[in-house]
Design a protein around this motif. Structure first.
Motif, mmCIF file in Angstrom:
data_model
loop_
_atom_site.group_PDB
_atom_site.id
_atom_site.type_symbol
_atom_site.label_atom_id
_atom_site.label_comp_id
_atom_site.label_asym_id
_atom_site.label_seq_id
_atom_site.Cartn_x
_atom_site.Cartn_y
_atom_site.Cartn_z
ATOM 1 N N ALA A 165 -2.574 9.453 -9.832
ATOM 2 C CA ALA A 165 -3.281 9.855 -8.614
ATOM 3 C C ALA A 165 -4.418 8.881 -8.285
ATOM 4 C CB ALA A 165 -3.838 11.257 -8.807
ATOM 5 N N GLY A 166 -4.665 8.711 -7.038
ATOM 6 C CA GLY A 166 -5.726 7.796 -6.617
ATOM 7 C C GLY A 166 -5.840 7.822 -5.114
ATOM 8 N N SER A 167 -6.464 6.823 -4.586
ATOM 9 C CA SER A 167 -6.635 6.824 -3.139
ATOM 10 C C SER A 167 -6.391 5.412 -2.606
ATOM 11 C CB SER A 167 -8.040 7.348 -2.852
ATOM 12 O OG SER A 167 -8.621 6.676 -1.799
ATOM 13 N N VAL A 168 -5.578 5.329 -1.564
ATOM 14 C CA VAL A 168 -5.304 4.038 -0.933
ATOM 15 C C VAL A 168 -5.883 4.096 0.473
ATOM 16 C CG1 VAL A 168 -3.510 2.393 -0.250
ATOM 17 C CG2 VAL A 168 -3.136 3.861 -2.230
ATOM 18 N N LYS A 206 0.837 -1.200 0.000
ATOM 19 C CA LYS A 206 0.000 0.000 0.000
ATOM 20 C C LYS A 206 0.872 1.250 0.000
ATOM 21 C CE LYS A 206 -3.964 -1.886 2.403
ATOM 22 N NZ LYS A 206 -4.762 -1.935 3.605
ATOM 23 N N LEU A 207 2.048 1.132 0.588
ATOM 24 C CA LEU A 207 2.946 2.278 0.700
ATOM 25 C C LEU A 207 3.259 2.878 -0.655
ATOM 26 C CD1 LEU A 207 5.741 0.982 3.115
ATOM 27 C CD2 LEU A 207 3.804 2.465 3.651
ATOM 28 N N GLY A 208 3.367 4.198 -0.685
ATOM 29 C CA GLY A 208 3.827 4.863 -1.906
ATOM 30 C C GLY A 208 5.285 5.210 -1.730
ATOM 31 N N LEU A 209 5.624 6.439 -2.043
ATOM 32 C CA LEU A 209 7.031 6.823 -2.040
ATOM 33 C C LEU A 209 7.555 7.147 -0.644
ATOM 34 C CD1 LEU A 209 9.247 7.153 -4.031
ATOM 35 C CD2 LEU A 209 8.467 9.452 -4.523
#
Ligand code: BG6
Length: 454
Positions: free
Chosen positions: A273-276, A200-203
């Protein structure tokens, strides 16, 4: 109480030390009550011993290890480890069991190894280096040669915490202690293997490192190829450093990109772009410090073949992505279907599937059994067990090996070079733009048409 081990932490003021290394130490000390450790932190910042002690305390608190604080002695020394004089001063007079942990970026670690000479090092000193180990096969070899001039290979610890994950270690029991699985563990009975570690982690503010690495190097070149090696290795005579590491190296030596063709066997994408989990994520290219021109991927998938008598013809598909909704993290072993199902037995008889979850630990086996309603109709049944969390964090498992001078769970030099050799054709094809860089919305499960075997 045992004599104290000395852990010299290069880069003690950094994020890696406080986020991973020191909590791992805390957890280890809680589980091993007779261990004491002298931590000598070094960094270029003007820190004091009190400040480092405070960081140690806070790091221990994150794993409820405050009770172990009285078994750790902390000192801080300001030192530029790329300078021979500073290294000499820092290491002078150390004796007993000494481990030097490079919690610094790889370029600094390489320069420190250049500045270091064998005579500066305490007898038997262990050198622990973080990934990435080099940036390609040639630089990994050069670093290996440098390390060889300093200490014997068994004193070099190339850290890969996936080797310390309990699921990776559980594979040994599953594979080698079950007559039900052991004779079936080959191309004769196995159709495909998937190893997936989506997150789930991004940057998470790591653009400085990640934008130059990307998912292929960050996860597949390092961690997932090590897991592949444990899935595919021949049975070692002992679970000890020499046998285990030779068995995993032999697998890596035999591993190639499927069909030798990265254009049909590798896939790359990055998130938009989006939503987690209800929290909005910007597009990867809009994250701070990302250079959109680099075309860095945040999701990589590649299929490999282990070209030996046991595995030829079986695809091993490795995949890892960031900002994935409902992320899968598992080793999936698909068995072949039976050759023949007697006439009269109805329903699908697809092959069994064994899944080993890469945290939290869970194992499941999908089988075909007769259903309760009509005994001649096959139904898919899943047997599963939760194994609970491993006793130690993966990092603590690896650190325990370092402090005990047992390199079994660290990557041997030749294996580190092989991992670069294996992914190089993919890196080349991606740089030449022969594989399209696709997009997926943050929070999705990635490009839907990818042929993931999971
Ligand atoms: C690290 C990668 O080595 O492993 C990270 O650099 C990744 O990008 C991490 O998130 C995953 O491992 P774990 O054990 O923290 O889930």
């Amino acid at each position: 109480m045992d004599a104290a081990t000395t852990l010299v932490v290069f880069g003690a003021t950094g994020d890696l030390a406080s986020r991973l290394l020191l909590p791992a130490l805390g957890q280890l000390l809680v589980t091993e009550q007779d261990r004491t450790v002298r931590v000598i932190g070094a960094g270029i910042e003007e820190w004091t011993t009190d400040r480092l002690a405070e960081v140690v305390r806070a790091s221990f608190a994150t794993v409820d290890a405050e009770s172990a604080l009285d078994r750790v002695d902390v000192e801080y020394h300001r030192a530029d480890i790329t300078k021979a004089a500073d290294l000499k001063r820092l290491l002078k007079g150390l004796d007993g069991q000494v481990a030097l942990y490079f919690a610094v970026p790889p370029a600094i670690a390489a320069r420190a190894c250049e500045a270091m000479t064998a005579d500066m090092l305490p007898e038997g000193a262990m050198l622990a280096l973080e990934k990435p180990f080099g940036t390609d096969e040639a630089s990994a070899r050069a670093l290996n040669e440098r390390l060889e001039a300093l200490v014997p290979e068994t004193q070099v610890f190339r850290v890969d915490h996936f080797l310390g994950k309990s699921t990776t270690l559980n594979l040994l029991g599953a594979r080698f202690a079950n007559r039900l699985l052991q004779p079936l563990w080959s191309a004769d009975s196995i159709e495909s293997v998937g190893i997936v570690y989506d997150e789930k982690l991004g940057l998470e503010g790591r653009a400085g490192y990640y934008d130059g690495a990307g998912a292929l190097v960050d996860m597949i070149q390092s961690h997932l190829l090590q897991v592949l090696a444990v899935v595919a290795m021949e049975q070692p005579a002992t679970i000890g450093e020499a046998d285990f590491r030779e068995a995993t190296s032999a697998v890596l030596r035999a591993t190639r990109v499927w069909d030798d063709d990265p254009t049909t066997s590798s896939w790359r994408a990055r998130y938009t772009a989006g939503s987690v989990d209800g929290s909005d994520k910007p597009s990867y290219v809009d994250e701070p410090d990302v250079d959109p021109q680099r075309g860095t991927e945040t999701l990589a998938q590649a299929t490999f073949e282990v070209r030996n008598a046991r595995w030829a013809g079986v695809p091993f598909t490795l995949r890892s992505g960031k900002a994935i909704g409902d992320p899968a993290r598992e080793i999936v072993v698909r068995f072949r279907a039976v050759r023949h199902v007697p006439e009269g037995l109805r329903g699908s008889a697809e092959g069994a599937v064994l899944r080993l979850s890469l945290g939290p630990d869970r194992v499941s086996l999908e089988l075909n059994l007769n259903g309760a309603d009509d005994p001649l109709v096959l139904e898919r049944v899943t047997l599963s067990a939760d194994l609970g969390a491993g006793q130690l964090l993966a990092y603590a498992e690896v650190l325990s090996g370092i402090l005990d001078a047992d390199p079994m769970l660290s990557v041997r030099g030749d294996a580190a070079e092989q991992c670069w050799r294996i992914v190089q054709p993919i890196l080349d094809a991606w740089r030449a733009d022969e594989v399209p860089l696709e997009e997926y919305a943050a929070g999705s499960t990635g490009p839907p048409h990818w042929p993931y075997v999971g």
